[in-house]
Structures are given as structure tokens and as C-alpha cells.
Design an enzyme around this catalytic site. Structure first.
Site, short mmCIF file in Angstrom:
data_model
loop_
_atom_site.label_atom_id
_atom_site.label_comp_id
_atom_site.label_asym_id
_atom_site.label_seq_id
_atom_site.Cartn_x
_atom_site.Cartn_y
_atom_site.Cartn_z
N ASP A 1 5.28 1.19 0.73
CA ASP A 1 5.26 2.41 1.54
C ASP A 1 3.89 2.78 2.06
OD1 ASP A 1 4.44 3.10 -1.13
OD2 ASP A 1 4.78 5.21 -0.63
N LYS B 1 -3.69 -4.61 -5.25
CA LYS B 1 -3.46 -4.47 -3.82
C LYS B 1 -4.49 -3.52 -3.22
CE LYS B 1 0.79 -3.22 -4.78
NZ LYS B 1 2.17 -2.67 -4.65
N ASP C 1 6.03 2.61 -7.06
CA ASP C 1 5.94 4.05 -6.82
C ASP C 1 5.95 4.36 -5.32
OD1 ASP C 1 5.64 4.43 -9.61
OD2 ASP C 1 3.53 3.90 -9.43
N ASP D 1 7.02 -2.89 -4.09
CA ASP D 1 6.13 -1.91 -4.69
C ASP D 1 6.99 -0.98 -5.55
OD1 ASP D 1 3.79 -0.16 -5.00
OD2 ASP D 1 4.87 1.17 -3.61
#
Length: 201
Positions: A127, A102, A15, A13
């Protein structure tokens, strides 16, 4: 829990995982790597593990940044963190009904196809819960690396949690060591290319 195997690729991922999360950022000057990101990527590349980015960028659909601004930010990510083997980017919003955003598995499946590996041989790193749900939906191994955006329930629900990106690299490279790493001789481009470097659909 997934059986230890040599990963075909690690899909990150963007960010909150590779770079600090600046919502809907279209300014390359605001790109700041997460602690340990470059070091972890260097270790993976040295072990000949393919690395890619799978990222939701709904700011494009919302009109909060342009595709060109997004490209400039991604180019800055590569300047700071080195070249990636693939980028898979969803520019849709939740209401668009796409199969790539996602927690849908589309980005993971697309990145795996571009890299010529099975999704089951990929490690998806993120995250938040959406990243882990996308990994599960694609049959990939998901490893959560909590950030300030991660909710307590997301940590509890994750199949695997790494303390930080250094721990993440340790986990991946232990599987490489167990399987025995053989260099493929792949050559990475040192130049960001918005044409072949990522896919948008």
C-alpha cells in the site's frame, strides 16, 4: 508494464495491505483484516497460487515490541486469513543498513527463494511506495493497493494500481487463466510455526 505470465507467488505486505495498520502492534486482539483480504486469499489458494508475507517490523529493533509479541500477532493473522506458504520479516530499523528492509529487495528475494520461484515470477502487493520500490529492485511485478496511508504521489508513480484486494485477485487470476493453472499438489500446514514459517535475519 510486465508481460502477462502465470505468477509463481503473490507476496503481500502485512500492515495496511492484509490487516489494518496499527503502528508497532504487539497485541493479537488488535489484528483486523483489511476488507476483502480473506476472500482474495481464498481465491488465490484455490487457484494454487503460492501466497507469502513480506513485512518490515522495525518495532522490534526500536524495542517497542518483542519478537514473541510479533510472532503472536502473525499467528493471529494466520488464524484470521489462513496459512501462508512463507513469511519474510525484517526486524531492522532504517539506520541498521540491512539489505532486507523495504525498499531494499531482500525480503522479496528471500521469499522467492524459500518458495523456489524467480523474483521475476512474483507479484508484490503493498500500500506504499516502499513496497513498489522493493518489487522494482527485485525485478518483480508490483501492484499498489492504496490505503489511508498511501500518498497521492505514490499512486501516480506506481506501475500498476488495483482498486482493492478483490481487483488485485482479479488481475492475478487473469494471468493464471491465460497461462493455464495446474495444481502442484502442495500441502499447506494449518498450524503457524515460528521456526519454519518465517525467516528473520
Amino acid at each position: 508494464m510486465f508481460e502477462p505470465r502465470r505468477p509463481g507467488a503473490v507476496l503481500f505486505d502485512r500492515d495496511g495491505t492484509l490487516i489494518k495498520d496499527v503502528p508497532y502492534n504487539g497485541d493479537p486482539a488488535r489484528v483486523e483484516p483489511m476488507p476483502g483480504a480473506r476472500e482474495a486469499l481464498v481465491r488465490l489458494r484455490r487457484a494454487d497460487v503460492q501466497v507469502a508475507v513480506v513485512t518490515n517490523q522495525s518495532g522490534v529493533a526500536k524495542g517497542l515490541l518483542t519478537p514473541d509479541e510479533m510472532d503472536q500477532v502473525n499467528a493471529r493473522v494466520e488464524e484470521l486469513l489462513g496459512p501462508f506458504d512463507a513469511w519474510a520479516i525484517c526486524v531492522h530499523d532504517d539506520t541498521d543498513g540491512c539489505t532486507c528492509r523495504k525498499p531494499a529487495p531482500g525480503l522479496v528475494i528471500r521469499a522467492a527463494a524459500v518458495l523456489d520461484v524467480s523474483p521475476r515470477d512474483c507479484v508484490v502487493v503493498g500500500d506504499i511506495g516502499r513496497d513498489m520500490e522493493a518489487a522494482r529492485a527485485a525485478g518483480a511485478r508490483g501492484i499498489l493497493v492504496p490505503s489511508g496511508q498511501t500518498r497521492a504521489e505514490e499512486i501516480q508513480q506506481a506501475a500498476e494500481v488495483a482498486e482493492d484486494l478483490s481487483d488485485l485477485a482479479d488481475r492475478v487470476l487473469s494471468a493464471v487463466a491465460e497461462a493455464g493453472g495446474v495444481a502442484s499438489g502442495r500441502v499447506r500446514s494449518a498450524v503457524w510455526s515460528p521456526v519454519v514459517g518465517w525467516s528473520r535475519w
